[in-house]
Every structure is written in C-alpha cells, then in structure tokens.
Design an enzyme around this catalytic site. Structure first.
Site, PDB file in Angstrom:
ATOM      1  N   SER A   1      -0.089  -3.398   4.795  1.00 28.63           N
ATOM      2  CA  SER A   1      -1.267  -2.552   4.838  1.00 28.63           C
ATOM      3  C   SER A   1      -2.540  -3.502   5.336  1.00 28.63           C
ATOM      4  CB  SER A   1      -1.576  -2.050   3.464  1.00 28.63           C
ATOM      5  OG  SER A   1      -2.858  -1.608   3.356  1.00 28.63           O
TER       6      SER A   1
ATOM      7  N   TYR B   1      -2.949  -4.360  -5.500  1.00 30.35           N
ATOM      8  CA  TYR B   1      -1.945  -3.611  -4.474  1.00 30.35           C
ATOM      9  C   TYR B   1      -2.145  -4.449  -3.062  1.00 30.35           C
ATOM     10  CZ  TYR B   1      -0.666  -0.204  -0.783  1.00 30.35           C
ATOM     11  OH  TYR B   1      -0.285   0.385   0.469  1.00 30.35           O
TER      12      TYR B   1
END
Length: 253
Positions: free
Chosen positions: A145, A158
């Site tokens: 990501s 995360y």
C-alpha cells in the site's frame, strides 16, 4: 472480451482475498488472459458468487474458503490447486486486515497480533506451503500500500505492516531466485469495500484526489493491469521490486 492478450494460457494463478475488490479484479484479469484462477476468501457465499461471475466470462476458476491465518485452510488451498491443476505459476498475496484506527501506542496487543498475522506472517506461511510447487518462471506478488511509505494516523500500524512487505519482497526474491520472481504492488486509494470508510466521504475523497497528480482515485483495473504485467513474461527481468500504482502520490520512505 478479447481486448487483453493471452499471456497466461496454460498457467495457474492463486489470488488470496479475491472475491471482491482488488483481489477479484486481479483474478479476473489473469483469467481473461488465459490463466486458470484459484480464488478464495473467508465466506463460502462470496466464493460461490465470485466463481460464478468468473465462469460467466469464460474463465476457468476454482473457489475455496481460506482464512489466511488458518494453517489448515492455507494447506487446503495449495493441495486442492495441485489436485486440480498440477502446478502453480502465479501467487498474488492480497489478504489484509485493518481492525484499528488507534495510534500504535494505544493499540491492544491482540490487535497488533492480528495485523501482523494477516498482513505479513500469513503471506510467509502460504509461500512455505506453495514454494515446492512453483514452476520455473513463476511469479509471486505481494499487495502492499502507499500507506507503507508514510503510515497515515488512522492506519498507522496497518501502514507499518505494509512497510514490512517491502522488506519481505526483497528477502523472498533472493530466496526464490532464479526460478521465481517476487515483486510488490503499492496501490494508492482505490474505492473498494476495504477503503469505504475513506472513499465514501465526499470531502475526504476530494482531498485524496487532490493529493494525486492525476486528480483521481485508483481503480481496480489499474491494479489488475499492474499485477498482470508483473506476473507475465514481459516482466521477466524484474524481481525484488515495488511498483507504486498511486496516481503520483509521494512514495519514498
């Protein structure tokens, strides 16, 4: 439906967390290019619907329930793939969880464990099961990501797990060379169910669009195209790399 080539004719691809969103888009693209695709997620209903959708487009698909943190599910995913198709050419490790919006120093240990287990450890354990079956010229892709470069406050832990995938890509690329290439894709913001808390808010969505150079959010198809390139022989001299697909958002550590 033949607007894509057939780069994966005779190949077998496993994509985890692939009954919707980016995972499904990648599985569909590989399938449209000729791959037999093995899709999975935690719920049988989602698996059945996704398989039906793929088959309606002429794609050879096998669907299995697989919670990636469950050792028996992971082994079953690999075993059933080998029973059905006899080989594995592509693995796209897409499963991820983001159960917390807390700052890291306020995050419970059980939540830290879950983030680490699903976002990083499960990818390693799945590859331990799959590695003996990977064909010469095969390809592994981790889905990281843009958050891995600069973890945003609401997704900080995360983001850190996604940073770990950058290192994992380098390490596993060295371990699986020269027969298997290992690369990583870092999507920007893509309006899927996973990111709905961000992208369904109009103001937040507009702010995100303005952060990109292309003034738009990503689409599932953008990620699928990048994965298909990295998995294909066209990327045969690329390994240990991270491809950022984020519309020009800043992406340096």
């Amino acid at each position: 439906m033949d607007k894509f080539g057939k780069r994966f004719q005779g190949k077998v691809a496993i994509v985890t967390a692939s009954t919707q969103g980016i995972g499904f888009g990648i599985a569909e693209r590989l399938g449209l290019e000729g791959a037999s695709v093995v899709i999975s997620s935690r719920k049988q209903k989602n698996v059945d619907e996704a398989v039906e959708s793929l088959r309606s487009k002429g794609i050879e698909a096998l669907g299995l329930v697989c919670h990636v943190s469950n050792a028996l599910h992971r082994k079953n995913l690999i075993e059933k793939t080998i029973q059905r198709y006899g080989r594995i050419d592509v693995i796209v490790s897409n499963a991820a969880a983001n159960p917390s919006v807390e700052p890291i120093l306020n995050t419970k240990e059980s939540v830290l464990d879950k983030l680490w287990e699903i976002n990083v450890k499960a990818s390693i354990l799945l590859l331990q099961d799959a590695a003996p079956h990977l064909q010469k010229g095969s390809s592994v892709i981790f889905i990281s990501s843009i958050a891995g470069f600069n973890p945003p406050p609401a997704m900080s832990m995360y983001g850190v797990t996604k940073t770990a995938l950058f290192g994992l890509t380098k390490a596993i690329a060295a371990e699986l060379a020269p027969n298997t290439r290992v690369n990583c894709i870092s999507p920007g913001f893509v309006p899927t169910n996973f990111a709905s808390f961000i992208t369904s808010n109009n103001e937040m969505r507009k702010a995100l669009e303005e952060k990109t150079l292309l003034n738009r959010l990503g689409e599932v198809g953008d990620m699928a195209a990048a994965a298909a390139f990295l998995a294909s022989d066209e990327a045969s001299y690329i390994t240990g790399e991270n491809l950022v697909v984020a519309g020009g958002q800043p992406s340096r550590l």
